[in-house]
Design an enzyme around this catalytic site. Structure first.
Site, PDB file in Angstrom:
ATOM      1  N   SER A 254       0.839  -1.194   0.000  1.00 24.92           N
ATOM      2  CA  SER A 254       0.000   0.000   0.000  1.00 24.92           C
ATOM      3  C   SER A 254       0.869   1.236   0.000  1.00 24.92           C
ATOM      4  O   SER A 254       1.989   1.235   0.521  1.00 24.92           O
ATOM      5  CB  SER A 254      -0.874   0.025   1.250  1.00 24.92           C
ATOM      6  N   LYS A 255       0.322   2.285  -0.586  1.00 24.80           N
ATOM      7  CA  LYS A 255       1.127   3.497  -0.714  1.00 24.80           C
ATOM      8  C   LYS A 255       1.362   4.178   0.624  1.00 24.80           C
ATOM      9  O   LYS A 255       2.155   5.099   0.722  1.00 24.80           O
ATOM     10  CB  LYS A 255       0.492   4.456  -1.708  1.00 24.80           C
ATOM     11  N   ARG A 256       0.668   3.724   1.644  1.00 18.27           N
ATOM     12  CA  ARG A 256       0.936   4.261   2.982  1.00 18.27           C
ATOM     13  C   ARG A 256       2.296   3.780   3.488  1.00 18.27           C
ATOM     14  O   ARG A 256       2.867   4.352   4.398  1.00 18.27           O
ATOM     15  CB  ARG A 256      -0.138   3.802   3.976  1.00 18.27           C
TER      16      ARG A 256
END
Ligand code: GLU
Length: 503
Positions: A254-256
C-alpha cells in the site's frame, strides 16, 4: 501447446499507475508470449466518478516505459474493440436482459434506506451483510408496474440458495465456495452503468480471452463470474489468481508504506529493466534459478505452475540492490551516463530549475547545492527542523491533510498545488507561511529553499507524496505522529471540511 492464447490486463483508470498493475501485466505478457498468444489491454472505466483520462494516459505510458507492450488496446486498436468499457455500454445492457430472461438476474427496487437498515440489522446480529432477496418476491406484474412508474432500480445477480460453486484455479486446483457466502451482486446500477463483475465477464467473453490471470483479491468474485458465464450460456476462461504483492511487514502493498506508483520508480532513477526483473522475481523463480533476466528470457521459460502462492514481499532495498547490479553489470559506462542525462541531467529539466534558482546564484557553483533536492532520492533533515516552531502533532495533521488533498489533484501543476495549500491555510486557519514551513523541510531538507510550489511541480506527485509519508513516519517514530484515535478523528473532520478522501 495451447492455440491462440489471449490474456488481458484490465486496469481501472482511477489514480496513479500501480506496481500491482505492472506485476499482473508482466505475467499476462509472459504467459501470452510463451504460448505465441496476445495480451490485450482493456480500460475498465465504468466507475465514471473515479475514472479519468489523465490516469488512463499515465497507466499506458508507465507500462510502455517498462516495455510491457500489449497487442490490442485503446491506443493501438484491434479486432475486438472498443477497448474502453465506457464505449461498450450497449453490450452490457443486452447481457442484463439475457440474464433476466434466463432467470439469472432480477430488478431490485429497494431504497438506500432499506438497504442501510438491513445492513445494520445484520451487523447487529453479527451476520455478514448481504442482500436478503426481498425483490425476488415481486410478481411480474408488480415489476412491470414499478418500471413503468419510473421507480429507480438496479439489477442483481440471483445467487442459488444452496449448494456450492466449484471451479479450477490454475495455481490452487479446485476451489469451492458455498453459494450461501455469496451476495446477490448488483450487476447494473440505477444509472444504467454495469458494475465491474458484469462488464468484466461480458468483455472477457467478447474479447476472446482464454486465460484470466489476475490478483487473488478477485478470487472471491469468481463464483459470481462463473454464474454470469452460465447465465449467458458462455464457456468460462481458465482462471489463475496470482498472489498479491506485500509490504515488508507482510501487509498488502500500500502506498501508505511503500511507493506504489510506477512513476515513482521512474522519477527516483530506477531502470525499467531492473523493475521488470524484480517484479518477475515476485513469487516466481526461473527453472535455472537465475536472478538476472529480461522480459524475453522470462517469457521463453515461463510456466505459470511455478508461481508460488505465498505473498511475495516487495522490498525497495532489494530492488535498489538489483538496480545497482544492472548499472554495473548490464550497462557500459557510456550507457549509464546516457541514462543519467536522459533522467534528470538534461537541458530540458535543468532549464526548468534555473529560473527558480537564478536570483539566488552568485556563482555557478551555487546551482547544484540549491537544486540538489530535485535530484536526490530523499533529503536529510532533523526532526527539530521539521517541527520548527509548530507543534509536532499539528505538523503531522497538516502533512496528513496535504497527503489526502494531493490525491485529488488530477493535473499536477503549480496552480493546483498553490490552490491546495491556500485551501488548507484557509480551512485550518493558519497563515500560509506557517503552513508551508514543515513542507519546505519535508520536501527540500531545508527551511529555506527554491520556491516550493514550482519545486513540487518539478518533483512530481510521487516523489512529493513519498517525502510527505517519510516525514510522517519520522514523526511517528518519535511519538509525535497521529495516534490511531487522532487519525480517526482527523479522518472524520477531514471528510466534513474537505469532502471524502479518494484514496
Ligand atoms: N479492473 C480490475 C482492476 O482494476 C480488473 C480485475 C480483473 O483483472 O478482473 O483490478
Amino acid at each position: 501447446m495451447i492455440n491462440s492464447v489471449r490474456t488481458r490486463i484490465a486496469p481501472s483508470p482511477t489514480g496513479a499507475p500501480h506496481v500491482g498493475t505492472a506485476y499482473m501485466a508482466l505475467f499476462n505478457f509472459a504467459f501470452a508470449k510463451k504460448h505465441n498468444g496476445k495480451m490485450i489491454l482493456r480500460i475498465e472505466d465504468t466507475d465514471q466518478s473515479r475514472s479519468s483520462k489523465e490516469s488512463e494516459e499515465a497507466i499506458l505510458s508507465s507500462l510502455n516505459w517498462l516495455g510491457l507492450q500489449w497487442d490490442e488496446g485503446p491506443d493501438c486498436g484491434g479486432d475486438f474493440g472498443p477497448y474502453r468499457q465506457s464505449e461498450r455500454l450497449d453490450l452490457y445492457k443486452d447481457s442484463v436482459q439475457k440474464l433476466v430472461d434466463a432467470g439469472y438476474a432480477y430488478p431490485c427496487f429497494c431504497t438506500p434506506e432499506r438497504l442501510t437498515e438491513l445492513r445494520n440489522e445484520q451487523l447487529g446480529n453479527k451476520e455478514t451483510p448481504r442482500y436478503d432477496g426481498h425483490c425476488l418476491n415481486l410478481t411480474k406484474e408488480e415489476i412491470q408496474q414499478k418500471i413503468q412508474a419510473g421507480e429507480k432500480h438496479v439489477y442483481r445477480l440471483k445467487i442459488p440458495n444452496e449448494g456450492t460453486c466449484l471451479f479450477k484455479d490454475e495455481l490452487r486446483g479446485d476451489v469451492q465456495f458455498d453459494w450461501k457466502q455469496i451476495d446477490h451482486q448488483v450487476i447494473q446500477k440505477s444509472d444504467g452503468f454495469p458494475t465491474y463483475h458484469l462488464a468484466n465477464v461480458v468483455d472477457d467473453h467478447h474479447m476472446g480471452i482464454t486465460h484470466v490471470i489476475r490478483g487473488e483479491e478477485w478470487i472471491n468474485s469468481t463464483p459470481k463470474h462463473i454464474l454470469l458465464y452460465e447465465g449467458l450460456g458462455w464457456k468460462p476462461p481458465v482462471f489463475a489468481h496470482l498472489p498479491l504483492l506485500r509490504n515488508p511487514d507482510k501487509s498488502k502493498l500500500s502506498k501508505r508504506k511503500n511507493p506504489t506508483s510506477i512513476d515513482y520508480y521512474k522519477d527516483a532513477g530506477f531502470l525499467p529493466e531492473a523493475v521488470v526483473n524484480y517484479l518477475g522475481m515476485m513469487g516466481y523463480t526461473l527453472p535455472d534459478q537465475r536472478e538476472i533476466f529480461d522480459l524475453q528470457e522470462l517469457s521463453e521459460s515461463f510456466e505459470i505452475k511455478r508461481m508460488s502462492l505465498g505473498g511475495p514481499i516487495f522490498d525497495i532495498a532489494k530492488l535498489k540492490w538489483l538496480n545497482g547490479r544492472y548499472l554495473r553489470e548490464k550497462l557500459s559506462q557510456e550507457d549509464v551516463l546516457q541514462k543519467i542525462i536522459e533522467w534528470k541531467a538534461n537541458p530540458e529539466f535543468l532549464s526548468k530549475i534555473l529560473p527558480l534558482a537564478l536570483n539566488r546564484l552568485e556563482t555557478l557553483s551555487d546551482f547544484f547545492p540549491l537544486s540538489h533536492f530535485l535530484l536526490d532520492d530523499l533529503p536529510e533533515y532533523s526532526l527539530e527542523k521539521l517541527i520548527g516552531k509548530t507543534e509536532g502533532l499539528q505538523v503531522a495533521k497538516l502533512l496528513k491533510i496535504a497527503e489526502w488533498e494531493m490525491e485529488k489533484i488530477q493535473k499536477w501543476n503549480r496552480d493546483q498545488i498553490s490552490a491546495l495549500f491556500q485551501k488548507i491555510s484557509q480551512l485550518e486557519d493558519i497563515k500560509l507561511k506557517h503552513l508551508l514551513a514543515p513542507f519546505f523541510v519535508a520536501i527540500t531538507g531545508n527551511s529555506v529553499s527554491l520556491p516550493l510550489f514550482d519545486s513540487l511541480e518539478l518533483l512530481g506527485p510521487d516523489l512529493t507524496r513519498t517525502r510527505i509519508r517519510i516525514a510522517l513516519e519520522k514523526l511517528s517514530a518519535d511519538g509525535l505522529g497521529l495516534s490511531k484515535k487522532a487519525l480517526k478523528k482527523l479522518e472524520k473532520d477531514y471528510a466534513n471540511q474537505y469532502g471524502n478522501r479518494i484514496d
